[in-house]
Design an enzyme around this catalytic site. Structure first.
Site, PDB file in Angstrom:
ATOM      1  N   SER A 256      18.883 -12.762 -22.643  1.00 16.98           N
ATOM      2  CA  SER A 256      17.669 -11.852 -22.095  1.00 16.98           C
ATOM      3  C   SER A 256      16.278 -12.194 -22.972  1.00 16.98           C
ATOM      4  CB  SER A 256      18.079 -10.352 -22.237  1.00 16.98           C
ATOM      5  OG  SER A 256      17.143  -9.566 -21.205  1.00 16.98           O
TER       6      SER A 256
ATOM      7  N   CYS B  35      16.516 -11.805 -15.021  1.00 14.97           N
ATOM      8  CA  CYS B  35      16.138 -12.983 -15.701  1.00 14.97           C
ATOM      9  C   CYS B  35      17.001 -13.952 -14.980  1.00 14.97           C
ATOM     10  CB  CYS B  35      16.708 -13.099 -17.296  1.00 14.97           C
ATOM     11  SG  CYS B  35      15.741 -11.976 -18.112  1.00 14.97           S
TER      12      CYS B  35
ATOM     13  N   ASP C 185      22.417 -12.032 -11.631  1.00 17.67           N
ATOM     14  CA  ASP C 185      21.518 -11.297 -12.355  1.00 17.67           C
ATOM     15  C   ASP C 185      20.107 -11.463 -11.476  1.00 17.67           C
ATOM     16  OD1 ASP C 185      19.993  -9.979 -14.392  1.00 17.67           O
ATOM     17  OD2 ASP C 185      19.744 -11.926 -15.448  1.00 17.67           O
TER      18      ASP C 185
ATOM     19  N   HIS D  45      23.903 -10.251 -15.537  1.00 22.01           N
ATOM     20  CA  HIS D  45      23.061 -10.552 -16.664  1.00 22.01           C
ATOM     21  C   HIS D  45      24.051 -10.658 -18.187  1.00 22.01           C
ATOM     22  CE1 HIS D  45      19.236 -10.306 -18.730  1.00 22.01           C
ATOM     23  NE2 HIS D  45      19.611  -9.456 -19.496  1.00 22.01           N
ATOM     24  N   GLU D  46      24.877  -9.775 -18.265  1.00 24.13           N
ATOM     25  CA  GLU D  46      25.743 -10.152 -19.475  1.00 24.13           C
ATOM     26  C   GLU D  46      26.969 -10.977 -19.212  1.00 24.13           C
ATOM     27  OE1 GLU D  46      26.828  -6.355 -21.448  1.00 24.13           O
ATOM     28  OE2 GLU D  46      24.914  -5.515 -20.880  1.00 24.13           O
TER      29      GLU D  46
END
Length: 479
Positions: A196, A399, A396, A453-454
Site C-alpha cells: 500500500s 492500489c 483491489d 489489497h492484503e
C-alpha cells in the site's frame, strides 16, 4: 541540506549505539520486571537517547517449539519509542535470511501484516484465539515487524515524521539499534517487504539503506551495513500520476464487478486529463512543494476517488471489489486480542493501540507526500541490482494491479524497453495458475488472481512461494 544535517546527527547517534570500544562506558543490558511480573530485558545508555526494552519468548502468536521471539520497544530519539515484534525462522534460524515487514497507511500498524497476512499466527473463522499459520513467512526467514512512524500501532512519543523522506532515517536507526542488541541476526541477507503506502516507503527506505551502506563503506560514518538483497511491494502506491488514472480504467474493466459503465468511463478519463494531470505536474520533487503537492493530492482524490465512487452508484469495497463497502474481510479479530490487558502485559506493550493513526495520516497529507512519485527512488534500488518485485492482488481497487503495472513499465532503468515490451505469462504454484507475471533481470511484476489489497491473506501459499524466490535472489518463476 537534509542529508548533511539530520542524517549526520543520526549517524553520530548510531555510532554510539553501535557499541564501539570506549563509547558506551555507562551503558548496560539488564533485566527487570514490570508491576505485572513480566520480565523485561533493557539496554540503556546514560549518555544517549538509545534504549531497548523487550520481552523474550512471550508465548503469544508463535508457539512452535524452539522458535524464539522478541517484542518491545527501541528508541529512535528522545521520547520516540518504536514498537517491534521479531520471530525467528522456524527452520534453520542461524542461517536463515532476515526480512522486515512494514504496513502502509501512512500511520498503519505492521500488526496488520503480522496477524492478517503473513505472520506466525492468524485468526481462522473469526475465532477469538489465534492458530499457527502454516504459510507464515518465518517458515523461511527471520521476520521483523515494526510500527512506524511514531504513533502507528503500539509505537508512542513525539510524532517524528510527516513524509516518507523524513521517516527513512528513523527506520534505519531502528535497525542499527536492533542489530546492536541482536548481533546474531546482523549481516544476513536482508529483504524489505511492504504494501500500500509501502509503494512510497519501500523504494525510499531501501534507497536510504543503500546510501548509508556506501557512507559506512567509505569510512564517512559508523554503523552496520544492511545486506539488502530484495525489495517487495504489493498493491503499492508508487507513482500517483499513473495510478490515479487506473482508478477509472480498473473500475471499468476489472473481471469481478463493473464499477464504471461504458457511459461514464470517458467522463472520468476526461476529468483526469483536465484536472489531475496539470495539478500533478506541479508536484515533481520528493521534498518541498508542500502546497502544490497537497493541492494535487486533493484535486486527484476529489475527481478520481470521491466523485468516481459517487457517480458509479455501485456498492464495492475499495480493498476488494468483490464485496460490499461495509464488508470486514480480513476480519479485525486480532485487534481485540492484542489489546487485551493480559496479552499486552505478556508481549510488553504499554500504550494504546492505533491500527491506523489519524494524526500521522494527516501530517503526511499536509506535507503533500501522497502525491509524490517514488519511481526515482525505486529506479535507484533496481539499478543497485536488488531483486525487486511489484505485485498486486487483482481484486483491489485502491492500489490496483493495472496502476502498478503502468508504474513498473514506466520505470526508466537499464532494462526498461525489454521489460515494458514483455508480455505477461501464467504464474503457477505446484502447477496451478495463480496469476500472471513477467521478469527482466532483477525486476519482476506479478498479478495475483482472486486477491484483495492484503494479498498474503487471500493467497497465502502463492505469497510464501513468491517471498522465498525473492529472498533467494532468484528470478520469479512458476513451479
Amino acid at each position: 541540506m537534509w542529508f548533511s544535517t539530520f542524517s549526520t546527527a543520526l549517524l553520530g547517534l548510531a555510532s554510539v549505539a553501535h557499541g564501539l570500544p570506549g563509547l558506551l562506558p555507562d551503558s548496560k543490558l539488564f533485566r527487570t520486571k514490570t508491576p505485572g511480573g513480566t520480565e523485561i530485558s533493557a539496554f540503556k545508555s546514560e549518555g544517549t537517547t538509545v534504549t531497548l526494552e523487550y520481552v523474550t519468548n512471550s508465548g503469544v502468536c508463535e508457539t512452535t517449539p524452539g522458535v524464539n521471539q522478541y517484542s518491545g520497544y527501541i528508541s529512535v530519539g528522545k521520547n520516540m519509542s518504536m514498537w517491534f515484534w521479531f520471530f525467528e525462522a522456524r527452520n534453520d534460524p542461524e542461517n536463515a535470511p532476515m526480512a522486515l515487514w512494514l504496513n502502509g497507511g501512512p500511520g498503519c500498524s505492521s500488526m496488520v501484516g503480522l496477524f492478517q497476512e503473513n505472520g506466525p499466527c492468524h485468526f481462522v473463522n473469526n475465532e477469538t484465539e489465534p492458530r499457527l499459520n502454516p504459510h507464515s513467512w518465518n517458515e523461511y526467514a527471520n521476520m521483523l515487524y515494526v510500527d512506524q512512524p511514531i504513533g502507528a500501532g503500539f509505537s508512542f512519543g513525539e510524532y517524528n515524521a510527516n513524509s516518507t523522506v523524513e521517516a527513512a532515517p528513523y527506520v534505519w536507526l531502528f535497525l542499527q539499534a536492533f542489530f546492536e542488541n541482536f548481533q546474531q541476526y546482523s549481516s544476513r541477507d536482508f529483504g524489505l517487504f511492504t504494501q500500500s503506502y509501502g509503494g512510497h516507503y519501500g523504494p525510499e527506505f531501501a534507497r536510504y539503506f543503500l546510501q548509508q551502506n556506501e557512507i559506512i563503506a567509505d569510512g564517512r560514518g559508523i554503523g552496520e551495513e544492511i545486506n539488502m538483497v530484495a525489495l517487495g511491494i504489493n498493491n503499492g502506491w508508487i507513482d500517483p500520476k499513473r495510478q490515479f488514472k487506473s482508478y477509472a480504467t480498473y473500475a471499468h474493466n476489472n473481471p469481478y464487478k463493473q464499477i464504471l459503465n461504458d457511459a461514464t468511463i470517458d467522463r472520468f478519463i476526461d476529468a483526469y486529463d483536465e484536472y489531475c494531470v496539470p495539478a500533478m505536474a506541479n508536484c515533481t520533487e520528493l521534498e518541498g512543494q508542500e502546497e502544490a503537492c497537497s493541492r494535487a493530492d486533493y484535486v486527484c482524490n476529489q475527481q478520481m476517488y470521491f466523485n468516481l465512487r459517487i457517480a458509479s452508484k455501485v456498492d464495492f469495497n475499495v480493498y476488494d471489489v468483490r464485496v460490499g463497502a461495509d464488508a470486514e474481510d480480513p476480519p479485525e479479530t486480532y485487534t481485540d486480542y492484542i489489546t487485551r490487558a493480559d496479552i499486552m502485559k505478556r508481549i510488553g506493550a504499554r500504550t494504546r493501540f492505533a491500527e491506523c493513526d489519524e494524526t500521522v495520516y494527516a501530517g503526511f497529507g499536509d506535507s503533500g507526500d501522497d502525491a509524490r512519485s517514488f519511481a526515482p527512488s525505486l529506479i535507484d534500488v533496481i539499478q543497485h541490482n536488488i531483486s525487486t518485485l511489484i505485485w498486486a492482488g487483482d481484486a483491489d481497487w485502491i492500489c490496483n494491479w493495472q496502476g502498478n503495472l503502468w508504474a513498473a513499465n514506466a520505470l526508466d532503468w537499464s532494462g526498461r524497453e525489454d521489460f515494458a515490451a514483455k508480455s505477461l505469462q501464467n504464474y503457477t504454484v505446484d502447477g496451478k495458475v495463480h496469476g500472471q507475471y513477467k521478469a527482466v533481470d532483477n525486476l519482476s511484476f506479478l498479478r495475483v488472481y482472486e486477491a484483495g489489497h492484503e494479498l498474503p491473506y487471500y493467497q497465502p501459499e502463492t505469497a510464501l512461494q513468491v517471498f522465498k524466490q525473492m529472498m533467494q535472489k532468484k528470478p520469479l518463476t512458476s513451479t
